[in-house]
Design an enzyme around this catalytic site. Structure first.
Site, mmCIF file in Angstrom:
data_model
loop_
_atom_site.group_PDB
_atom_site.id
_atom_site.type_symbol
_atom_site.label_atom_id
_atom_site.label_comp_id
_atom_site.label_asym_id
_atom_site.label_seq_id
_atom_site.Cartn_x
_atom_site.Cartn_y
_atom_site.Cartn_z
ATOM 1 N N ASP A 1 0.839 -1.193 0.000
ATOM 2 C CA ASP A 1 0.000 0.000 0.000
ATOM 3 C C ASP A 1 0.876 1.246 0.000
ATOM 4 O O ASP A 1 1.987 1.240 0.565
ATOM 5 C CB ASP A 1 -0.893 0.026 1.247
ATOM 6 C CG ASP A 1 -1.999 -1.008 1.192
ATOM 7 O OD1 ASP A 1 -2.445 -1.331 0.079
ATOM 8 O OD2 ASP A 1 -2.425 -1.477 2.268
ATOM 9 N N TYR B 1 5.263 -8.603 8.707
ATOM 10 C CA TYR B 1 4.999 -7.170 8.794
ATOM 11 C C TYR B 1 5.143 -6.694 10.232
ATOM 12 O O TYR B 1 4.873 -7.448 11.175
ATOM 13 C CB TYR B 1 3.570 -6.852 8.339
ATOM 14 C CG TYR B 1 3.257 -7.176 6.898
ATOM 15 C CD1 TYR B 1 3.426 -6.220 5.897
ATOM 16 C CD2 TYR B 1 2.781 -8.430 6.542
ATOM 17 C CE1 TYR B 1 3.124 -6.517 4.577
ATOM 18 C CE2 TYR B 1 2.474 -8.734 5.223
ATOM 19 C CZ TYR B 1 2.654 -7.778 4.245
ATOM 20 O OH TYR B 1 2.355 -8.077 2.945
ATOM 21 N N ASP C 1 -6.882 2.400 7.511
ATOM 22 C CA ASP C 1 -5.548 2.891 7.876
ATOM 23 C C ASP C 1 -5.632 4.369 8.211
ATOM 24 O O ASP C 1 -6.712 4.969 8.215
ATOM 25 C CB ASP C 1 -4.530 2.619 6.762
ATOM 26 C CG ASP C 1 -4.875 3.308 5.439
ATOM 27 O OD1 ASP C 1 -5.319 4.474 5.468
ATOM 28 O OD2 ASP C 1 -4.694 2.684 4.374
ATOM 29 N N ARG D 1 -4.307 -4.187 7.313
ATOM 30 C CA ARG D 1 -5.283 -3.149 7.683
ATOM 31 C C ARG D 1 -6.562 -3.769 8.215
ATOM 32 O O ARG D 1 -7.149 -3.300 9.202
ATOM 33 C CB ARG D 1 -5.617 -2.289 6.462
ATOM 34 C CG ARG D 1 -4.508 -1.405 5.962
ATOM 35 C CD ARG D 1 -4.969 -0.611 4.753
ATOM 36 N NE ARG D 1 -5.015 -1.388 3.521
ATOM 37 C CZ ARG D 1 -5.895 -1.187 2.541
ATOM 38 N NH1 ARG D 1 -6.840 -0.263 2.672
ATOM 39 N NH2 ARG D 1 -5.834 -1.899 1.438
#
Length: 308
Positions: A49, A77, A91, A189
């Site tokens: 993203d 992540y 987000d 997210r």
């Protein structure tokens, strides 16, 4: 790659690990790498993203043909999850859509708080995840984010994902810093959103950084600032061999005669076990082959002689 009979092909293609900064799309990074390599043949092995940072794996030159064989799991992540509100994008770039009190401070600050661990357990293993409305999923032939930007109410069906592990890193009254190991196609997210709901609160992903994708790690990534025009083709930024990223497949070294056979698409002798192999010439990947009924290696993707 180019070669002549009896000589090894030059390494004119390879993988590049880039540490993507926030605010750029993965396509933006591809454009930078194309200018650095002076080649249009650049592709990525999985997007990030725009708000996210970290590892982006790219293939340059003929190596783009190896992208379907690149091992991209597990993905790791590091995320900061903010509690108190959900957003329309899940987000920090989105607008608040729902607010709620954050969980008790100790729930986020203690590594082994049983209530948070129980909520994370619900989001571990095989999980049916509803993707964010602002995602690249297709709805009626259009990207979901395009419809969401037009004000359409986007309802996406759940998708089966895999979450391997949550690891607590830090936390306080309104945020949780966590490391998540998962399979491809997982929206961190959406995990942030769903963790907030599981804890009776509301949450979104405030920051996101990809640390690893399969065997590739951000420690070996190049900062975008080094990718100036021509820096790859001039040798200032070096490409990496794709061999490590091809996973646990057989590795078969070729001699001069086999290299000629390969260029003509003919099967070559197999001395290694397995259904698939990376064919090598002087430790350079020149082809991906599969086991033929004859027991020989039948080339499927050939890089020898492929123009960069």
């Amino acid at each position: 790659m180019q070669d002549t009979h009896g000589t090894a092909p030059a390494l004119t293609a390879g993988l590049l690990y880039v540490d993507k900064p926030a605010g750029m799309s993965s396509h933006d990074v591809v454009g930078v790498v194309r200018r650095a390599a002076r080649s249009k043949r650049v592709g990525h092995a999985g997007t990030l993203d725009p708000f996210a940072t970290g590892l982006l794996v790219l293939a340059v030159g003929p190596c783009t043909r190896l992208l379907p064989y690149i091992v991209g799991e597990p993905k790791i992540y590091e995320a900061e999850i903010r509690f108190g509100n959900e957003t329309d994008t899940d987000d920090a770039t989105g607008s608040p859509t729902r607010t709620a009190d954050p969980p008790p401070s100790e729930l986020l600050a203690q590594p082994d708080h049983p209530q948070r661990l129980a909520a994370e357990a619900l989001l571990t293993g095989r999980v049916a995840q509803v993707p964010p409305s602002y995602s690249a999923k297709h709805v009626d032939g259009q990207r979901a984010y395009d419809l969401a930007r037009k004000g359409r109410d986007v309802q996406l069906p759940p998708v089966d994902i895999r979450v391997d592990q949550w690891q607590w890193l830090a936390g306080d009254g309104q945020r949780l810093h966590t490391r998540i190991t998962c399979g491809g196609g997982t929206y961190i997210r959406a995990l942030a959103r769903d963790l907030g709901r599981a804890l009776g609160s509301a949450a979104h992903c405030a920051t996101l950084r990809r640390i690893a994708s399969g065997p590739a790690h951000v420690e070996h990534a190049v900062p975008l600032s080094l990718l100036t025009p021509g820096s790859i083709v001039e040798g200032q930024v070096l490409l990496q061999s794709p061999l490590m990223s091809l996973g646990a497949i057989a590795r078969e070294s070729l001699d001069d005669d086999q290299l000629v056979d390969l260029r003509h698409g003919r099967a070559v002798r197999a001395t290694q076990d397995g259904p698939r192999a990376a064919l090598l010439r002087d430790d350079i990947v020149v082809a991906i082959a599969e086991r033929a009924p004859s027991g020989r290696w039948q080339p499927r993707v050939v890089l020898v002689g492929d123009a960069a």
